[in-house]
Scaffold this active site. Structure first.
Site, mmCIF file in Angstrom:
data_model
loop_
_atom_site.group_PDB
_atom_site.id
_atom_site.type_symbol
_atom_site.label_atom_id
_atom_site.label_comp_id
_atom_site.label_asym_id
_atom_site.label_seq_id
_atom_site.Cartn_x
_atom_site.Cartn_y
_atom_site.Cartn_z
ATOM 1 N N GLU A 41 0.873 -1.162 0.000
ATOM 2 C CA GLU A 41 0.000 0.000 0.000
ATOM 3 C C GLU A 41 0.915 1.218 0.000
ATOM 4 O OE1 GLU A 41 -2.651 0.152 3.350
ATOM 5 O OE2 GLU A 41 -3.598 1.985 2.639
ATOM 6 N N LYS A 100 4.445 0.891 9.520
ATOM 7 C CA LYS A 100 4.603 2.130 8.762
ATOM 8 C C LYS A 100 4.040 3.323 9.524
ATOM 9 C CE LYS A 100 3.040 0.214 4.933
ATOM 10 N NZ LYS A 100 2.546 0.009 3.556
ATOM 11 N N ARG A 117 5.184 -12.808 9.761
ATOM 12 C CA ARG A 117 5.862 -11.559 9.421
ATOM 13 C C ARG A 117 7.197 -11.487 10.149
ATOM 14 N NH1 ARG A 117 2.326 -7.758 9.270
ATOM 15 N NH2 ARG A 117 3.616 -5.943 9.612
#
Ligand code: ATP
Ligand code: MG
Length: 561
Positions: free
Chosen positions: A35, A273, A263
């Site tokens: 994204e 982020k 992850r």
């Protein structure tokens, strides 16, 4: 495939190999779907290496990997991020077989929604967010149907078209999937598919005021691109039934399969982020490419080589278990690479002046240092010095203990690549700080054993004072003081390390000052450095970033308490 490769195969590569063997797929298409709402970080590197890596390994069956910007939420996305992401993927060493924007498929998602409405599988709801939350129930209590759940299909179609046409204010209506209000999986309790939001989109401008939710759009993006294996992180495991539901009920050209893996989390690091953005916006770091950040651009500027990052991703592997990887492992890979590949130079970080009493003011003494001890093919560098030198303050002790093999009054040490010298005397200032050494050079001892009766057991690095350049050295330490900044009660900002950056002026050899921006080198006995890509000016204004020390000094320090 060799035995070793077979053994190293993770569960995802195993699934893919089986799908090819069984004929379920003739080829494979993966995708990396960031994204564009921030810069990429080392966690993304793991996903990039996985997705692009699989495509590379399966080139023989025509496998591909797409770079897809998942830009369906216009409120947080920016063109700057799109550009940085492309640059970072390329820098990591990968090239996409196709580049897509999820926003290019807005019409497709819309048509799929109409198909769902026509099948009686979606409805326009007028409840507020608050009401939807209240009627969703919980694990033990099924959800309560919305009064609009059984709205006639024609009315849904009409309202949905008018939502698109901009007839209703933001947030007033949503389109919901009609799935199962009693499902133990809350994601299946009539999830929202579309919301009204007047926001300018970087790609589609103001064409839409209706935007799809991630869980609805993502499977459709995968399907329209004929992705075979859609690899994502474990937090999406609970969303997979919805992913499959969308694929099953929408008119899609392919049936991708979602597979989840753990992850990457790193000690002493925050990765989200949102948190990285906060560090940048609040000025705790100098920007997204601050060398203390775990962003790809930060690591690049810090001097982490792309190949070393890829090696790290390969060595940590792909599993289903969430854990935290020690940042030491990343630094180990950086050192392992730079130890092999970095040319060597000399720099003195805390300079102490040496005057060689038996060298005349206009005399030059030659020395020679191998560019890299394990790379004879790189050759040797001819060096020279005059009457004055710089050495490291820590290489002299006024009253050295027995095991200290460097300089002390009356002691000998070898100048790296050159002659042996003997310390005759020293000077101190009022504060007791050593300011200058007077030494005697044992001329002609370069490359030879110490003469009879001379004990010389160490070599130290040095820089010729007449030709040295002043260089700005940026010495980085961990950005956070604690191993798990995310777990801090006071928030991750409360454990920032106030000493994460120190800037000093060092003496470097002229040949180091002349390196091009972005060149890495080892300053012997000191650490790995890179000439800063932005601020370093070859020859005139040298600026070096310390990439990593030669040894893992941190864990030693930490265990001492
Ligand atoms: P963040 O949580 O840091 O904001 P994100 O998951 O929201 O990251 P995306 O841009 O949506 O960021 O991620 C793109 C891809 O990278 C996704 O497939 C995601 O699963 C993967 N990814 C993100 N963070 C990690 C991580 N720490 N480890 C492995 N893969 C990751
Ligand atoms: Mg995200």
């Amino acid at each position: 495939m060799s035995d070793a490769e077979e053994k190293n195969r993770d569960f995802i590569r195993e699934i893919i190999a089986n799908d090819l063997a069984s004929g379920k797929h003739q080829s494979v298409i993966t995708r990396f779907p960031p994204e564009p709402n921030g810069y990429l970080h080392i966690g993304h590197a793991k996903s990039i290496c996985l997705n692009f890596g699989i495509a590379q390994e399966l080139r023989s069956v025509g496998a591909k990997c797409h770079l897809r910007f998942d830009d369906t939420n216009p409120s947080k996305e920016e063109v700057e991020y799109v550009e940085s992401i492309r640059e970072d993927v390329r820098w990591l060493g990968f090239e996409w077989d196709a580049l897509h924007f999820a926003s290019d498929y807005f019409e497709f998602y819309y048509q799929c929604a109409i198909a769902l409405i026509e099948k009686g599988l979606a409805y326009v709801d007028e409840q507020t967010q608050e009401q939807m939350r209240e009627t969703r129930g919980n694990i033990n209590v099924p959800g309560t149907p919305s009064p609009w759940r059984d709205r006639p299909m024609a009315e849904n179609l009409d309202l949905f078209a008018r939502m698109r046409a901009g007839e209703f204010p933001d947030g007033s209506l949503v389109l919901r999937a009609k799935i199962d209000l009693a499902s133990p999986n809350m994601n299946l309790r009539d999830p929202v598919l579309y919301r009204i939001m007047r926001a300018h989109h970087h790609n589609t401008g103001d064409a839409w005021c209706l935007y799809p939710m991630y869980d609805y759009a993502h499977p459709l993006e995968d399907a329209i691109e004929h992705i075979t294996h859609s690899l994502c992180t474990l937090e999406f495991e609970n969303h997979r039934p919805l992913y499959d539901w969308v694929i099953e009920h929408c008119p899609v050209p392919a049936k991708p399969r979602q597979i989840e893996f753990a992850r990457l989390n790193l000690t002493y690091t925050v990765m989200s982020k949102r948190k990285l953005l906060l560090l940048v916006k609040e000025g705790h770091v100098s920007g997204w490419d601050d060398p203390r950040l775990p962003t790809i651009s930060g690591m690049r500027r810090r001097g982490y080589p792309a190949e070393a990052i890829r090696n790290f991703c390969q060595h940590i592997g792909i599993t289903k278990f969430n854990g935290t990887t020690s940042v030491d492992l990343l630094e180990f890979e950086i050192r392992a690479f730079l130890n092999r590949e970095a040319p060597r130079r000399m720099a003195v970080l805390e300079p102490l002046k040496v005057i060689l009493e038996n060298v005349a003011a206009d005399e030059r003494i030659s020395a020679s240092v191998m560019e890299h001890p394990e790379r004879p093919e790189w050759g040797a560098r001819a060096l020279s010095h005059g009457r004055e030198l710089w050495i490291e303050q820590s290489d002299f002790l006024e009253d050295p203990p027995k095991k200290f093999y460097r300089l002390g009054p009356g002691r000998h040490v070898r100048l790296r690549g050159g002659d042996i010298m003997k310390c005759l005397s020293f000077e101190k200032d009022e504060a007791g700080q050593i300011t200058e050494l007077r030494c005697e050079l044992l001329k002609g001892t370069a490359g030879a054993n110490a003469p009879e009766g001379v004990e010389c057991r160490a070599a130290i690095h040095w820089v010729d004072a007449a030709t040295a350049c002043d260089a700005e050295m940026r010495l980085y330490d961990r950005l956070f003081r604690v191993e798990a900044p995310d777990a801090e009660e006071e928030g991750f900002l409360s454990c920032l390390n106030p000493d994460s950056l120190s800037v000093i002026t060092a003496k470097v050899e002229a040949s180091a000052a002349a390196l091009a921006p972005g060149t890495f080198c080892q300053f012997e006995r000191t650490g790995y450095f890179i000439a800063d890509s932005k601020d370093h000016q070859a020859g005139t204004k040298p600026v070096f970033n310390r990439t990593v020390g030669l040894k893992d000094s941190w864990s030693k320090q930490a265990s001492k308490g």
